[in-house]
Motif scaffolding. Structure first.
Motif, PDB file in Angstrom:
ATOM      1  N   SER A 175       0.853  -1.192   0.000  1.00  0.00           N
ATOM      2  CA  SER A 175       0.000   0.000   0.000  1.00  0.00           C
ATOM      3  C   SER A 175       0.885   1.237   0.000  1.00  0.00           C
ATOM      4  O   SER A 175       1.614   1.495   0.971  1.00  0.00           O
ATOM      5  CB  SER A 175      -0.917  -0.006   1.235  1.00  0.00           C
ATOM      6  OG  SER A 175      -1.743   1.150   1.252  1.00  0.00           O
ATOM      7  N   ALA A 243      -0.535  -2.525   5.446  1.00  0.00           N
ATOM      8  CA  ALA A 243      -1.982  -2.498   5.647  1.00  0.00           C
ATOM      9  C   ALA A 243      -2.630  -1.663   4.555  1.00  0.00           C
ATOM     10  O   ALA A 243      -2.013  -0.755   3.995  1.00  0.00           O
ATOM     11  CB  ALA A 243      -2.322  -1.938   7.027  1.00  0.00           C
ATOM     12  N   GLU A 244      -3.894  -1.955   4.266  1.00  0.00           N
ATOM     13  CA  GLU A 244      -4.571  -1.224   3.199  1.00  0.00           C
ATOM     14  C   GLU A 244      -4.789   0.233   3.606  1.00  0.00           C
ATOM     15  O   GLU A 244      -4.779   0.585   4.789  1.00  0.00           O
ATOM     16  CB  GLU A 244      -5.912  -1.882   2.876  1.00  0.00           C
ATOM     17  CG  GLU A 244      -6.917  -1.863   4.019  1.00  0.00           C
ATOM     18  CD  GLU A 244      -8.243  -2.465   3.615  1.00  0.00           C
ATOM     19  OE1 GLU A 244      -9.166  -2.439   4.439  1.00  0.00           O
ATOM     20  OE2 GLU A 244      -8.356  -2.959   2.471  1.00  0.00           O
ATOM     21  N   SER A 249      -1.342   0.219  10.954  1.00  0.00           N
ATOM     22  CA  SER A 249      -1.624  -1.161  11.320  1.00  0.00           C
ATOM     23  C   SER A 249      -3.081  -1.455  10.993  1.00  0.00           C
ATOM     24  O   SER A 249      -3.869  -0.541  10.721  1.00  0.00           O
ATOM     25  CB  SER A 249      -1.336  -1.414  12.805  1.00  0.00           C
ATOM     26  OG  SER A 249      -2.169  -0.607  13.621  1.00  0.00           O
ATOM     27  N   ARG A 250      -3.450  -2.705  11.017  1.00  0.00           N
ATOM     28  CA  ARG A 250      -4.792  -3.095  10.618  1.00  0.00           C
ATOM     29  C   ARG A 250      -5.782  -2.858  11.755  1.00  0.00           C
ATOM     30  O   ARG A 250      -5.478  -3.131  12.918  1.00  0.00           O
ATOM     31  CB  ARG A 250      -4.793  -4.578  10.220  1.00  0.00           C
ATOM     32  CG  ARG A 250      -6.114  -5.089   9.704  1.00  0.00           C
ATOM     33  CD  ARG A 250      -5.966  -6.512   9.212  1.00  0.00           C
ATOM     34  NE  ARG A 250      -5.720  -7.462  10.286  1.00  0.00           N
ATOM     35  CZ  ARG A 250      -6.689  -8.034  11.019  1.00  0.00           C
ATOM     36  NH1 ARG A 250      -7.959  -7.708  10.803  1.00  0.00           N
ATOM     37  NH2 ARG A 250      -6.387  -8.904  11.944  1.00  0.00           N
ATOM     38  N   ARG A 289     -14.242  -6.169   9.472  1.00  0.00           N
ATOM     39  CA  ARG A 289     -13.754  -4.796   9.318  1.00  0.00           C
ATOM     40  C   ARG A 289     -13.565  -4.112  10.657  1.00  0.00           C
ATOM     41  O   ARG A 289     -13.313  -2.926  10.708  1.00  0.00           O
ATOM     42  CB  ARG A 289     -14.726  -3.999   8.459  1.00  0.00           C
ATOM     43  CG  ARG A 289     -14.783  -4.454   7.026  1.00  0.00           C
ATOM     44  CD  ARG A 289     -15.655  -3.534   6.207  1.00  0.00           C
ATOM     45  NE  ARG A 289     -15.127  -2.186   6.195  1.00  0.00           N
ATOM     46  CZ  ARG A 289     -15.864  -1.110   5.902  1.00  0.00           C
ATOM     47  NH1 ARG A 289     -17.147  -1.243   5.645  1.00  0.00           N
ATOM     48  NH2 ARG A 289     -15.329   0.087   5.896  1.00  0.00           N
ATOM     49  N   SER A 290     -13.717  -4.885  11.723  1.00  0.00           N
ATOM     50  CA  SER A 290     -13.481  -4.365  13.072  1.00  0.00           C
ATOM     51  C   SER A 290     -14.389  -3.187  13.373  1.00  0.00           C
ATOM     52  O   SER A 290     -15.572  -3.220  13.066  1.00  0.00           O
ATOM     53  CB  SER A 290     -12.018  -3.978  13.234  1.00  0.00           C
ATOM     54  OG  SER A 290     -11.704  -2.826  12.477  1.00  0.00           O
TER      55      SER A 290
END
Length: 316
Positions: A175, A243-244, A249-250, A289-290
């Motif tokens: 990314s 991460a996208e 971080s995700r 997606r948290s």
């Protein structure tokens, strides 16, 4: 008769003087590229330094422009260099720009700043990070070339990443902004000649620089996300991440660096037991997606919140 004889002698003398002058003028070197460069190009011609004459293909070689410099404008008068006679190696010009030059960084930069001082883009050069670390104009720019690679966004990044190796590694992560693809350049965000903002940002802050392209994130919103208004780099690494969306971080781990983990069954949604029923379980949130399953408008929202003024619910 005496008068005619004197006139004849005078005409013969003038003719000999004219022929001598023409012959002498034919032997004098002529300008090849710049006005007044004959003193230099008499030696540094196509045989000695053909790459130097490429300056005629640049803006510095436009003879019709009254601002066009000469060789001495950049390299100094160099009287010892020009007046050298003999078989030994001549002394170097007053100012040289190679890797082994003895000229100080201020002297080399001064040769450029003698002309390039009125541009507002360079008004913050004094005291900038590049200036204090002895980076010179010639470190990045090449004058004697038809095309300066640092002025082309397709090739500029290679010059910058020669020194900024950490950013090179980040730019090659999955990314990243399309810098290495040539669709963006480092100078789209940074002013390498100095800036009033942090990290040589073109604007006065990181967020203002990011808003130049990401205008939909600017707002104003009824519910602003404070980290967004403060600094985009709180959550994003603009040079590249794994991460996208350039996130550091995700989610939900990124969200929980600021927000205390919560949940109706276990104290931590992201790190609690994964055997709880329903979607509100550790496995469901961490694998989905948290937090953004519900809080989709993380940059700001105009939708009503059940609790005001805090905490703000950035619902869709």
């Amino acid at each position: 008769m005496k008068i005619l004889r004197h006139l004849l002698v005078l005409c013969i003398g003038l003719g000999a003087l004219t022929v001598g002058s023409v012959a002498m003028g034919a032997d004098q070197p002529k300008d090849l590229v710049l006005k007044g460069d004959a003193a230099c190009t008499a030696c540094h011609d196509e045989a000695d330094g053909p790459e130097l004459l490429a300056i005629g293909k640049t803006r510095h070689g436009t003879q019709a422009d009254s601002r066009t410099p000469t060789c001495t404008s950049c390299h100094g008068l160099s009287q010892d260099h020009l007046g050298h006679k003999g078989s030994g190696k001549p002394p170097k010009p007053d100012i040289t720009f190679g890797a082994k030059t003895s000229a100080t960084p201020d002297a080399r930069n001064g040769a450029c700043q003698g002309c390039h001082t009125k541009d507002s883009k360079r008004s913050h050069w004094e005291g900038s990070v590049h200036q204090t670390r002895d980076v010179t104009c010639a470190t990045c720019h090449k004058v004697h070339v038809a095309k300066d690679v640092v002025r082309d966004k397709r090739t500029q990044s290679e010059t910058c990443l020669t020194c900024h190796k950490e950013q090179r590694a980040q730019a090659n992560k999955p990314s990243h902004h399309p810098v290495i693809e040539g669709k963006m350049a480092c100078s789209d965000c940074h002013n390498v000649h100095g800036s009033a903002g942090p990290s040589l940002m073109k604007r006065n802050s990181v967020v203002e620089t990011c808003y130049t392209c990401h205008m939909e994130k600017r707002g104003p919103f009824v519910h602003n996300h404070q980290p967004v208004s403060e600094d985009c780099s709180n959550c994003h690494n603009p040079h590249g991440t794994t991460a996208e969306a350039l996130l550091k971080s995700r989610p939900p781990f990124l969200c929980q660096t600021c927000h205390t983990p919560h949940g109706p069954i276990q104290p931590s949604v992201a790190t609690g037991p994964t055997s709880n029923p329903g979607w509100w379980s550790g496995s469901a949130v961490t694998q989905g997606r948290s937090c953004m399953n519900c809080h989709t408008q993380v940059h700001g929202s105009n939708n009503p919140s059940t609790v005001l003024p805090t905490p703000q619910r950035l619902f869709r």
